[in-house]
Design an enzyme around this catalytic site. Structure first.
Site, PDB file in Angstrom:
ATOM      1  N   LYS A 178       0.855  -1.193   0.000  1.00  0.00           N
ATOM      2  CA  LYS A 178       0.000   0.000   0.000  1.00  0.00           C
ATOM      3  C   LYS A 178       0.889   1.241   0.000  1.00  0.00           C
ATOM      4  O   LYS A 178       1.498   1.590   0.994  1.00  0.00           O
ATOM      5  CB  LYS A 178      -0.909   0.052   1.233  1.00  0.00           C
ATOM      6  CG  LYS A 178      -1.971   1.135   1.051  1.00  0.00           C
ATOM      7  CD  LYS A 178      -2.464   1.734   2.341  1.00  0.00           C
ATOM      8  CE  LYS A 178      -1.757   2.991   2.757  1.00  0.00           C
ATOM      9  NZ  LYS A 178      -1.871   4.156   1.874  1.00  0.00           N
ATOM     10  N   GLU A 253       9.875   1.159  10.459  1.00  0.00           N
ATOM     11  CA  GLU A 253      10.963   2.100  10.229  1.00  0.00           C
ATOM     12  C   GLU A 253      10.318   3.475  10.321  1.00  0.00           C
ATOM     13  O   GLU A 253       9.511   3.843   9.479  1.00  0.00           O
ATOM     14  CB  GLU A 253      11.574   1.808   8.870  1.00  0.00           C
ATOM     15  CG  GLU A 253      12.960   2.351   8.741  1.00  0.00           C
ATOM     16  CD  GLU A 253      12.936   3.662   8.039  1.00  0.00           C
ATOM     17  OE1 GLU A 253      12.946   4.687   8.763  1.00  0.00           O
ATOM     18  OE2 GLU A 253      12.876   3.666   6.821  1.00  0.00           O
ATOM     19  N   CYS A 287      13.979  10.196   6.528  1.00  0.00           N
ATOM     20  CA  CYS A 287      13.857   9.804   7.937  1.00  0.00           C
ATOM     21  C   CYS A 287      15.173   9.920   8.695  1.00  0.00           C
ATOM     22  O   CYS A 287      15.180  10.238   9.870  1.00  0.00           O
ATOM     23  CB  CYS A 287      13.300   8.402   8.031  1.00  0.00           C
ATOM     24  SG  CYS A 287      14.156   7.267   6.942  1.00  0.00           S
ATOM     25  N   GLU A 386      10.334  15.484  14.940  1.00  0.00           N
ATOM     26  CA  GLU A 386      10.651  15.359  13.518  1.00  0.00           C
ATOM     27  C   GLU A 386       9.847  16.393  12.727  1.00  0.00           C
ATOM     28  O   GLU A 386       8.627  16.449  12.843  1.00  0.00           O
ATOM     29  CB  GLU A 386      10.315  13.948  13.033  1.00  0.00           C
ATOM     30  CG  GLU A 386      10.653  13.738  11.581  1.00  0.00           C
ATOM     31  CD  GLU A 386      10.598  12.276  11.170  1.00  0.00           C
ATOM     32  OE1 GLU A 386       9.531  11.662  11.289  1.00  0.00           O
ATOM     33  OE2 GLU A 386      11.643  11.748  10.738  1.00  0.00           O
TER      34      GLU A 386
HETATM   35  P1  NAP Z   1       2.065   8.433   7.825  1.00  0.00           P
HETATM   36  O1  NAP Z   1       0.656   8.822   8.134  1.00  0.00           O
HETATM   37  O2  NAP Z   1       2.832   7.678   8.817  1.00  0.00           O
HETATM   38  O3  NAP Z   1       2.004   7.638   6.423  1.00  0.00           O
HETATM   39  C1  NAP Z   1       2.811   6.555   6.059  1.00  0.00           C
HETATM   40  C2  NAP Z   1       1.973   5.462   5.418  1.00  0.00           C
HETATM   41  O4  NAP Z   1       1.068   4.920   6.381  1.00  0.00           O
HETATM   42  C3  NAP Z   1       1.090   5.925   4.268  1.00  0.00           C
HETATM   43  O5  NAP Z   1       1.010   4.903   3.302  1.00  0.00           O
HETATM   44  C4  NAP Z   1      -0.249   6.139   4.952  1.00  0.00           C
HETATM   45  O6  NAP Z   1      -1.349   6.093   4.080  1.00  0.00           O
HETATM   46  C5  NAP Z   1      -0.260   4.973   5.910  1.00  0.00           C
HETATM   47  N1  NAP Z   1      -1.172   5.118   7.036  1.00  0.00           N
HETATM   48  C6  NAP Z   1      -1.622   6.257   7.626  1.00  0.00           C
HETATM   49  N2  NAP Z   1      -2.446   5.974   8.659  1.00  0.00           N
HETATM   50  C7  NAP Z   1      -2.531   4.625   8.730  1.00  0.00           C
HETATM   51  C8  NAP Z   1      -3.234   3.719   9.588  1.00  0.00           C
HETATM   52  N3  NAP Z   1      -4.007   4.165  10.579  1.00  0.00           N
HETATM   53  N4  NAP Z   1      -3.093   2.402   9.387  1.00  0.00           N
HETATM   54  C9  NAP Z   1      -2.299   1.946   8.387  1.00  0.00           C
HETATM   55  N5  NAP Z   1      -1.621   2.745   7.533  1.00  0.00           N
HETATM   56  C10 NAP Z   1      -1.729   4.076   7.708  1.00  0.00           C
HETATM   57  O7  NAP Z   1       2.885   9.702   7.445  1.00  0.00           O
HETATM   58  P2  NAP Z   1       2.308  11.125   6.956  1.00  0.00           P
HETATM   59  O8  NAP Z   1       1.105  11.538   7.743  1.00  0.00           O
HETATM   60  O9  NAP Z   1       2.164  11.081   5.495  1.00  0.00           O
HETATM   61  O10 NAP Z   1       3.509  12.049   7.377  1.00  0.00           O
HETATM   62  C11 NAP Z   1       3.560  12.535   8.703  1.00  0.00           C
HETATM   63  C12 NAP Z   1       4.951  12.504   9.247  1.00  0.00           C
HETATM   64  O11 NAP Z   1       5.458  11.180   9.214  1.00  0.00           O
HETATM   65  C13 NAP Z   1       5.971  13.301   8.472  1.00  0.00           C
HETATM   66  O12 NAP Z   1       5.912  14.646   8.773  1.00  0.00           O
HETATM   67  C14 NAP Z   1       7.236  12.647   8.923  1.00  0.00           C
HETATM   68  O13 NAP Z   1       7.623  13.181  10.160  1.00  0.00           O
HETATM   69  C15 NAP Z   1       6.857  11.203   9.108  1.00  0.00           C
HETATM   70  N6  NAP Z   1       7.265  10.370   7.960  1.00  0.00           N
HETATM   71  C16 NAP Z   1       8.327   9.551   8.135  1.00  0.00           C
HETATM   72  C17 NAP Z   1       8.769   8.788   7.072  1.00  0.00           C
HETATM   73  C18 NAP Z   1       9.946   7.869   7.196  1.00  0.00           C
HETATM   74  O14 NAP Z   1      10.586   7.589   6.215  1.00  0.00           O
HETATM   75  N7  NAP Z   1      10.230   7.343   8.368  1.00  0.00           N
HETATM   76  C19 NAP Z   1       8.136   8.864   5.832  1.00  0.00           C
HETATM   77  C20 NAP Z   1       7.020   9.693   5.713  1.00  0.00           C
HETATM   78  C21 NAP Z   1       6.607  10.443   6.786  1.00  0.00           C
HETATM   79  P3  NAP Z   1      -1.989   7.466   3.513  1.00  0.00           P
HETATM   80  O15 NAP Z   1      -0.967   8.105   2.688  1.00  0.00           O
HETATM   81  O16 NAP Z   1      -3.156   6.987   2.732  1.00  0.00           O
HETATM   82  O17 NAP Z   1      -2.379   8.271   4.724  1.00  0.00           O
END
Ligand code: NAP
Ligand code: MG
Length: 497
Positions: A178, A253, A287, A386
């Site tokens: 996904k 991760e 990250c 972050e």
């Molecule tokens: P996120 O919500 O953690 O999204 C990552 C993935 O998880 C996406 O595919 C998202 O889908 C999915 N997801 C979201 N809620 C979920 C749930 N309840 N159950 C299962 N899967 C779920 O990240 P974001 O909101 O896009 O970004 C927020 C923050 O996360 C950023 O500002 C950053 O700090 C951090 N981040 C970290 C990394 C890393 O590499 N470690 C990468 C991205 C973001 P959808 O896109 O459909 O919501």
């Protein structure tokens, strides 16, 4: 406008509910592709396809030499479509075409090559002869887990998909991927590339849709044996909860606030550029970005000046222009997050010495200027939380011990670096840093042969290399006893008179 469906059971499909969405190019704020939006029913269908393929043994029953060959063909398939993939990654995620061409595409292909190597080096069965407690032959056997789910973020959509698909395939599993809703296209294309390289139908399925519905469905589905997630720490905690219902294996991760330690004997000119590369590459949406730059206090002012001077070499602009070295943030949401944190930093009393706003003259696109905060205390929110944007906190330290203390004073433990002209000294510091990766005199260089992952709240488990492969395997011990009559089974005496 390009159109993409869901990739289930080896073919493109519309979502059952017929829903689609438009993917936005973050550089122009214009839609560039239409993508099917899966709902829970589509997610269950993808899991069912993966389960059926697993049960049929079409992939796990393939000899490992052949599996490795298919992985290499996937790498070749990525190479053949390099230009298309690089462009799609740039349009979908706001990566510069320079980064997607020079880093994302080759690294994605390389992930498949390295997992082919890891698979070939891995012993499927190891046999031990044992005399205790009774003579026996002991076979330690690696087997696939079954259906694995990979939930992927938007920062490196294609590479992160490969980090989930390649080890799962190497180990003989089937997968449902996904991608993030913002950036679904290259992961979807990977499904097709895998299929064309000879992966049997149902083994790799890719569905785009909201994390809050299909992500939850996948992470809690009883037929799923493992969930691999990359994203925020907050959602990582949720994934663990969801997976606990049926006790799935989990690798996570998550976020980071990595220290980039400039020791006082470092080449300061190089280290200043490294401090910028460590935070502004891909707009800081990495990250393991080195968002806390630790500088010895006597060198602090000089170092900050060198960073400011170095930032003039960074060129913001059109992501499709090979000269552009920095693009926009992925979305309006991410732009707002960054803007908010810059306000937080100013309120906390840190000094914004560069950037802190939208770049002048760039009205369209989610562009944010490279931003440097000086006078940062490690207790401040901008040093602890972050941000995931082009914002770096420069923190002064007294001596080496102080630097190590500050570096480790974080709930995160993903990456970090040490800069020094004395390798032994740098190694001494690197060994004390509580993170999964430490670079010495480099930054951001990951190698699919070596493990990547986090200490503390940066994650659980490791991706890449032999370590990453093992996360996708069950381990079975088969004890082969002697075929002898009951009176020679001496341990029977514990029960029978
Ligand atoms: P996120 O919500 O953690 O999204 C990552 C993935 O998880 C996406 O595919 C998202 O889908 C999915 N997801 C979201 N809620 C979920 C749930 N309840 N159950 C299962 N899967 C779920 O990240 P974001 O909101 O896009 O970004 C927020 C923050 O996360 C950023 O500002 C950053 O700090 C951090 N981040 C970290 C990394 C890393 O590499 N470690 C990468 C991205 C973001 P959808 O896109 O459909 O919501
Ligand atoms: Mg997009």
């Amino acid at each position: 406008m390009k159109e993409f469906g869901l990739f289930i059971n080896g073919q493109w499909e519309a979502a059952k509910g017929g829903k689609t969405t438009q993917s936005i190019n973050p550089a122009t704020e214009e839609p560039w592709a239409t993508v099917a939006v899966a709902d829970r029913e589509d997610a269950r269908k993808a899991v069912a396809a993966a389960k059926k393929a697993h049960d049929a043994g079409v992939w796990r029953g393939t000899p490992k030499e052949e599996r490795a060959e298919v992985l290499r063909k996937i790498a070749a398939g990525i190479g053949e479509r390099a230009e298309e993939l690089a462009a799609a990654e740039a349009l979908d995620s706001g990566a510069t075409i320079r980064k997607s061409t020079l880093a994302d595409v080759p690294s994605t292909a390389d992930t498949f090559l390295k997992f082919a190597d890891a698979l070939m080096a891995d012993e499927e069965e190891t046999v031990f002869e044992e005399a205790a407690p009774v003579p026996s032959r002991n076979i330690i056997r690696k087997e696939p887990i079954g259906v694995c789910v990979g939930i992927v973020p938007w920062n490196f959509p294609m590479l992160m998909a490969s980090w989930k698909i390649a080890p799962a395939l190497a180990a003989g599993n089937t997968v449902v991927i996904k991608p993030a809703s913002n950036t679904p296209v290259t992961a979807l294309l990977m499904g097709e590339i895998c299929s064309q390289a000879g992966v049997p139908d149902g083994v790799v399925n890719v569905i785009s849709g909201p994390g809050g519905s299909i992500g939850e469905e996948l992470a809690s589905h009883p037929d799923v044996g493992k969930v691999a997630f990359t994203g925020s720490t907050e959602v990582g905690r949720r994934i663990m909860q969801l997976a606990s219902g049926t006790v799935k294996k989990v690798t996570l991760e998550l976020g980071g606030k990595s220290p980039n330690i400039i020791l006082d004997d470092a080449d300061l000119d190089t280290a200043a550029l490294a401090a910028l590369f460590g935070t502004f590459f891909h707009q800081g949406q990495i990250c393991e970005s080195g968002t806390r730059v630790l500088v010895q206090k006597d060198q602090y002012d000089t170092f900050v000046e060198k960073m400011i001077a170095g930032s003039s070499k960074i060129q913001l602009g059109d992501t499709m222009d090979m000269m552009t070295s920095m693009g926009p943030l992925v979305s309006k949401t991410q732009y707002d997050t960054v803007e908010n944190y810059v306000g937080v930093g100013k309120d906390e009393g840190a000094e914004c010495v560069l950037g802190g706003s939208r770049p002048e003259g760039m009205e369209k696109g989610y562009y944010y200027s490279p931003t440097i905060f000086a006078g940062v205390d490690n207790k401040m929110r901008i040093a602890q939380e972050e941000i995931f944007g082009p914002v770096v906190s420069v923190i002064p330290y007294d001596d080496e011990a102080d630097a190590v203390g500050i570096a480790n004073d974080s709930m995160y433990g993903l990456g970090g670096a040490v800069w020094s002209q004395n390798e032994e000294r740098a190694l001494g510091v690197a060994r004390q840093i509580e993170t999964g990766t430490v670079w010495i005199n480099d930054y951001h260089l990951l190698n699919a042969r070596f493990p990547f992952g986090g200490y503390k709240q940066s994650g659980v488990g490791r991706e890449l290399g032999a370590w990453g492969l093992h996360e996708y395997q069950e381990v079975k011990h088969i004890h082969v006893g002697e075929n002898v009559p009951a009176d020679q089974k001496i341990y029977f005496g514990m029960l029978f008179n």
